[in-house]
Design a protein around this motif. Structure first.
Motif, PDB file in Angstrom:
ATOM      1  N   ASN A   1       0.830  -1.214   0.000  1.00  0.00           N
ATOM      2  CA  ASN A   1       0.000   0.000   0.000  1.00  0.00           C
ATOM      3  C   ASN A   1       0.863   1.262   0.000  1.00  0.00           C
TER       4      ASN A   1
ATOM      5  N   THR B   1      -1.743   3.600  -2.494  1.00  0.00           N
ATOM      6  CA  THR B   1      -3.181   3.341  -2.532  1.00  0.00           C
ATOM      7  C   THR B   1      -3.444   1.945  -1.993  1.00  0.00           C
TER       8      THR B   1
ATOM      9  N   ASP C   1      -6.089   0.422  -3.305  1.00  0.00           N
ATOM     10  CA  ASP C   1      -6.823  -0.131  -4.442  1.00  0.00           C
ATOM     11  C   ASP C   1      -5.835  -0.666  -5.465  1.00  0.00           C
TER      12      ASP C   1
ATOM     13  N   HIS D   1      -4.576   0.424  -9.832  1.00  0.00           N
ATOM     14  CA  HIS D   1      -3.264   1.035  -9.998  1.00  0.00           C
ATOM     15  C   HIS D   1      -2.689   0.716 -11.370  1.00  0.00           C
TER      16      HIS D   1
END
Length: 260
Positions: free
Chosen positions: A184, A189, A191, A195
């Motif tokens: 992360n 992120t 998500d 990415h």
């Protein structure tokens, strides 16, 4: 460091049926007065072809959490397929069992090699395994999500995005909090599916001739995998809506030429 972590992450995501690592237990010191070795009782082999129930159940949680990506999809199923390069892989008569210390649940495998994973707090608590009745090393699994009403030969982009969410959730559960936090931080992120550095090809059962995203009046050609057995959907490109479809043309099997 960043390349090393991303490389390990890519290997984990692209090898969703890799067996888990496990350490050997130290042997007990031999007793001097013992003339015969003690009997060995085998209660089970915890070397599963699939992940543990706890890891796979994280995919069920992700399906519920991100169901808005595919609200017309009734469930997430899991598909078994032969691992690339594996020899003599038999895809018939597949059977799966959830096996723990006390829990034992048989999971029927459909003709299309998919199965549904039921909720079981007992299996989660016991960290039960999913055992396949085939020699290990020859199979992979992948999430399989289909919204109702999608025409044959097409895939809905939101379904593929939700499949990615399920796959990433199982990966995060397996690698644990520390490594997940590290990724992360590197990606900036949580998500991973959205990415730009995370590229997940969608593997198909047949060779693909072309894959085309239908974006309004535009037809956007998608990159195919190097072996021709998949394509690269634009999971992280927000300009494309979840309801947009991908048209897939498969390579037609060539019939043998008649003898002269």
């Amino acid at each position: 460091m960043k390349k090393t972590v991303l490389g390990a992450l890519a290997a984990l995501l692209l090898s969703p049926c890799a067996t888990g690592a496990f350490a050997a237990e130290p042997a007990e010191p031999a007793k001097a007065q013992s003339k015969e070795p003690p009997p060995v009782v085998i209660q089970g082999i915890r070397n599963p072809e699939l992940k543990t129930y706890r890891v796979m159940a994280a995919g069920l949680d992700a399906f519920d959490d991100y169901h808005t990506l595919a609200p017309a999809a009734p469930e997430v199923r899991f598909r078994l397929r032969a691992r690339s390069g594996a020899k003599n892989v038999e895809m018939e008569n597949l059977a799966i069992r959830v096996a723990g210390d006390s829990v034992s649940i048989h999971l029927p495998v459909a003709a299309d090699h998919t199965f549904s994973l039921p909720r079981s707090e007992e299996a989660r608590r016991e960290n039960a395994d999913l055992l396949l009745n085939k020699p290990k090393g020859g199979y992979r699994w992948e999430p399989d999500i289909h919204s109702a009403g999608v025409p044959q030969g097409m895939r809905r982009l939101g379904d593929l995005r939700l499949e990615c969410k399920v796959l990433v959730a199982t990966a995060k559960e397996e690698i644990g909090f520390w490594f997940t936090s590290l990724v992360n931080t590197i990606l900036l992120t949580t998500d991973w599916c959205g990415h730009e550095k995370i590229k997940l090809h969608k593997v198909t059962q047949r060779a693909v001739a072309s894959a085309t995203l239908l974006h309004g009046e535009q037809r956007v050609p998608l990159q195919l995998s190097s072996d021709g057995m998949g394509y690269l959907p634009p999971l992280g490109e927000k300009i494309y809506l979840d309801d947009e479809l991908i048209e897939i043309q498969f390579v037609e099997a060539q019939e043998p030429k008649p003898a002269a």
